[in-house]
Design a protein around this motif. Structure first.
Motif, short mmCIF file in Angstrom:
data_model
loop_
_atom_site.label_atom_id
_atom_site.label_comp_id
_atom_site.label_asym_id
_atom_site.label_seq_id
_atom_site.Cartn_x
_atom_site.Cartn_y
_atom_site.Cartn_z
N LEU A 1 0.83 -1.20 0.00
CA LEU A 1 0.00 0.00 0.00
C LEU A 1 0.87 1.26 0.00
O LEU A 1 0.59 2.23 -0.72
N GLU A 2 1.95 1.24 0.79
CA GLU A 2 2.84 2.40 0.80
C GLU A 2 3.50 2.59 -0.56
O GLU A 2 3.68 3.72 -1.03
N ASP A 3 3.86 1.48 -1.21
CA ASP A 3 4.54 1.59 -2.50
C ASP A 3 3.63 2.20 -3.57
O ASP A 3 4.11 2.85 -4.52
N VAL A 4 2.32 1.97 -3.44
CA VAL A 4 1.39 2.61 -4.37
C VAL A 4 1.48 4.13 -4.22
O VAL A 4 1.54 4.88 -5.21
N THR A 5 1.51 4.59 -2.95
CA THR A 5 1.61 6.04 -2.72
C THR A 5 2.99 6.57 -3.08
O THR A 5 3.12 7.70 -3.57
N ARG A 6 4.03 5.75 -2.87
CA ARG A 6 5.38 6.19 -3.23
C ARG A 6 5.51 6.36 -4.74
O ARG A 6 6.20 7.26 -5.23
N LEU A 7 4.85 5.50 -5.48
CA LEU A 7 4.89 5.59 -6.93
C LEU A 7 4.30 6.91 -7.41
O LEU A 7 4.80 7.54 -8.33
N LEU A 8 3.24 7.36 -6.76
CA LEU A 8 2.59 8.62 -7.12
C LEU A 8 3.40 9.84 -6.67
O LEU A 8 3.20 10.95 -7.18
N ARG A 9 4.35 9.62 -5.71
CA ARG A 9 5.14 10.71 -5.17
C ARG A 9 6.58 10.70 -5.67
O ARG A 9 7.46 11.32 -5.09
N GLY A 10 6.82 9.97 -6.77
CA GLY A 10 8.17 9.93 -7.33
C GLY A 10 9.09 8.93 -6.65
O GLY A 10 10.31 9.00 -6.78
N PHE A 11 8.53 8.01 -5.92
CA PHE A 11 9.24 6.91 -5.26
C PHE A 11 10.34 7.41 -4.30
O PHE A 11 11.53 7.11 -4.48
N PRO A 12 9.95 8.14 -3.25
CA PRO A 12 10.93 8.54 -2.23
C PRO A 12 11.31 7.34 -1.37
O PRO A 12 10.72 6.27 -1.51
N PRO A 13 12.31 7.49 -0.46
CA PRO A 13 12.68 6.37 0.42
C PRO A 13 11.48 5.90 1.26
O PRO A 13 10.57 6.68 1.56
N ARG A 14 11.50 4.62 1.63
CA ARG A 14 10.41 4.07 2.43
C ARG A 14 10.36 4.75 3.79
O ARG A 14 11.39 5.02 4.42
N SER A 15 9.16 5.01 4.28
CA SER A 15 8.97 5.67 5.56
C SER A 15 9.31 4.73 6.71
O SER A 15 8.91 3.55 6.69
N VAL A 16 10.01 5.26 7.69
CA VAL A 16 10.37 4.45 8.86
C VAL A 16 9.12 3.98 9.60
O VAL A 16 9.01 2.83 10.00
N TRP A 17 8.14 4.88 9.75
CA TRP A 17 6.95 4.50 10.54
C TRP A 17 6.13 3.41 9.87
O TRP A 17 5.53 2.57 10.55
N VAL A 18 6.13 3.39 8.52
CA VAL A 18 5.41 2.32 7.82
C VAL A 18 6.12 0.98 8.03
O VAL A 18 5.49 -0.06 8.24
#
Length: 409
Positions: free
Chosen positions: A103-120
């Motif tokens: 689910l986070e990767d879907v949002t990362r894809l829309l945001r230019g694929f930034p580093p994965r969030s620590v809290w996620v």
């Protein structure tokens, strides 16, 4: 037990299919682990943690390859047991955590694929911890977490004298796996507390050898039922899953096992029937030797067992393998009102919550746990009293079945 690796042993065709698919399975395994590793790496860069993560995967994958291509269940039962335990602990928690990461990767894809969030990543680890702790309970305490399953069944042809008759079914004791006298005696006390008229055991007293029962004879001899205790043999009771020096030793072991049934107070039915009498009426109790589909032996002979049973008599059949029900019992000329089976253990792994029931074993057996009905004929599949292969139970707990027979008014 119908654990994953025993299924491979009992079904040679499936073993061949697994070998063909192994490269694809290992590839999917690797891709899932790389994905999960990314979350681990977000939280820590400690070399021991990262190295240990991949070392465990390599050892598990190597063990699976050894079992499928080198060591079978007859040669490496301890390896198989540890593999099953480790695979559950390592991979099931990841399955629960992966949707969060996806689910986070879907949002990362829309945001230019930034580093994965620590809290996620922390959330994913927290979610994974829940099934991990559940698995840990099942693998340490679940083996003696006995559950009483009660059913009331109604029949047109049940004699009036047997209205309200109560029987307790046990199955798949697998004495060679027990390590805790306290745990076993807890289960036996629970059986006696049911105050049933009859106790029926549907096979697999041992894993391989009759001597496995030596430490447990006194415990199981404590089982009490006013109208008797009866039993049949399961696939493991014949000694087919170990290498014997000669056939004479194997036959001697089976003879010894039959005597063990007598020593603990059970009447062993070998393709035969007996009458259970109550207040001048009777029902037929039938017991067949093991009959199983696929690579399992077919020692059972229902025709022989029912040869002297009247067509109109109420009948209860004990048959270890539930596949016998569809293959033979339902099409028998003599109506079998109730069949009691075991064998599957519910694979000792699955989910039973709020009426929902699932286990991987359902893809092998149509009838794998609980009650089934077809045209007024019933089958009950006991989940097993003991355990084999997997050193515990997760979600599918050891079972004591209590069935009350009622006459339809």
């Amino acid at each position: 037990m119908q654990g994953f690796f025993e299924i491979l042993a009992g079904h040679n065709r499936l073993t061949r299919q697994m070998k063909k698919r192994l490269p694809y399975i290992l590839l999917l395994w690797l891709l899932a682990d790389i994905y999960f590793f990314n979350a681990i790496h977000t939280l820590t860069s400690a070399p021991p943690v990262l190295f240990g993560y991949w070392l465990l995967d390599v050892l598990l994958a190597g063990g699976v390859v050894l079992v499928l291509f080198g060591w079978g269940p007859k040669r490496a039962p301890k390896l198989i047991s540890w593999l099953m335990t480790a695979m559950l602990l390592v991979f099931v928690p990841k399955i629960f955590a992966l949707p969060v990461l996806l689910l986070e990767d879907v949002t990362r894809l829309l945001r230019g694929f930034p580093p994965r969030s620590v809290w996620v990543s922390e959330l994913a680890m927290g979610i994974a911890a829940i099934p991990f702790l559940g698995l840990l309970f099942g693998l340490t305490r679940g083996r003696h977490h006995y559950v009483v399953h009660k059913e009331t069944l109604y029949f047109d042809d049940l004699p009036e004298a047997f209205d309200g008759f109560i029987l307790t079914q046990l199955s798949d004791i697998h004495a060679g796996s027990f390590t805790s006298a306290k745990g076993v005696n807890k289960g036996i006390d629970m059986v006696n507390a049911q105050n049933s008229d009859l106790i029926l055991f549907t096979g697999d007293l041992v894993n391989n050898k009759a001597s496995e029962m030596d430490p447990w004879k006194e415990s199981f001899a404590r089982l009490r039922a006013p109208l008797g205790k009866y039993s049949v043999l399961g696939n493991h009771d014949y000694g087919d899953y170990m290498k014997w020096d000669n056939e004479a030793d194997k036959h001697a072991n089976l003879h010894q096992l039959k005597n063990v049934h007598k020593e603990i107070g059970f009447k062993l039915l070998l393709n035969e029937a007996v009458e259970i009498k109550r207040d001048g009426a009777s029902i037929a109790l039938i017991g067949v030797e093991n009959w199983g589909k696929g690579g399992f032996h077919k020692y059972g002979d229902l025709l022989k067992a029912t040869a002297n049973v009247a067509d109109n008599q109420f009948k209860i059949l004990m048959s270890h393998d539930p596949s016998h029900w569809e293959a033979k019992t339902l099409i028998s000329e003599k109506r079998i009102d109730l069949t009691l089976a075991g064998h599957t253990h519910g694979m000792q792994f699955g989910i039973e919550l709020f009426g929902f029931k699932w286990s991987p074993i359902k893809y092998m057996y149509k009838q794998w746990a609980g009650l089934y009905q077809r045209k007024g004929k019933y089958l009950y599949v006991n989940r097993g009293f003991g355990f084999l292969g997997l050193k515990g139970r997760v979600g599918i707990w050891p079972e004591i079945t209590v069935i009350t027979l009622k006459r339809k008014s």
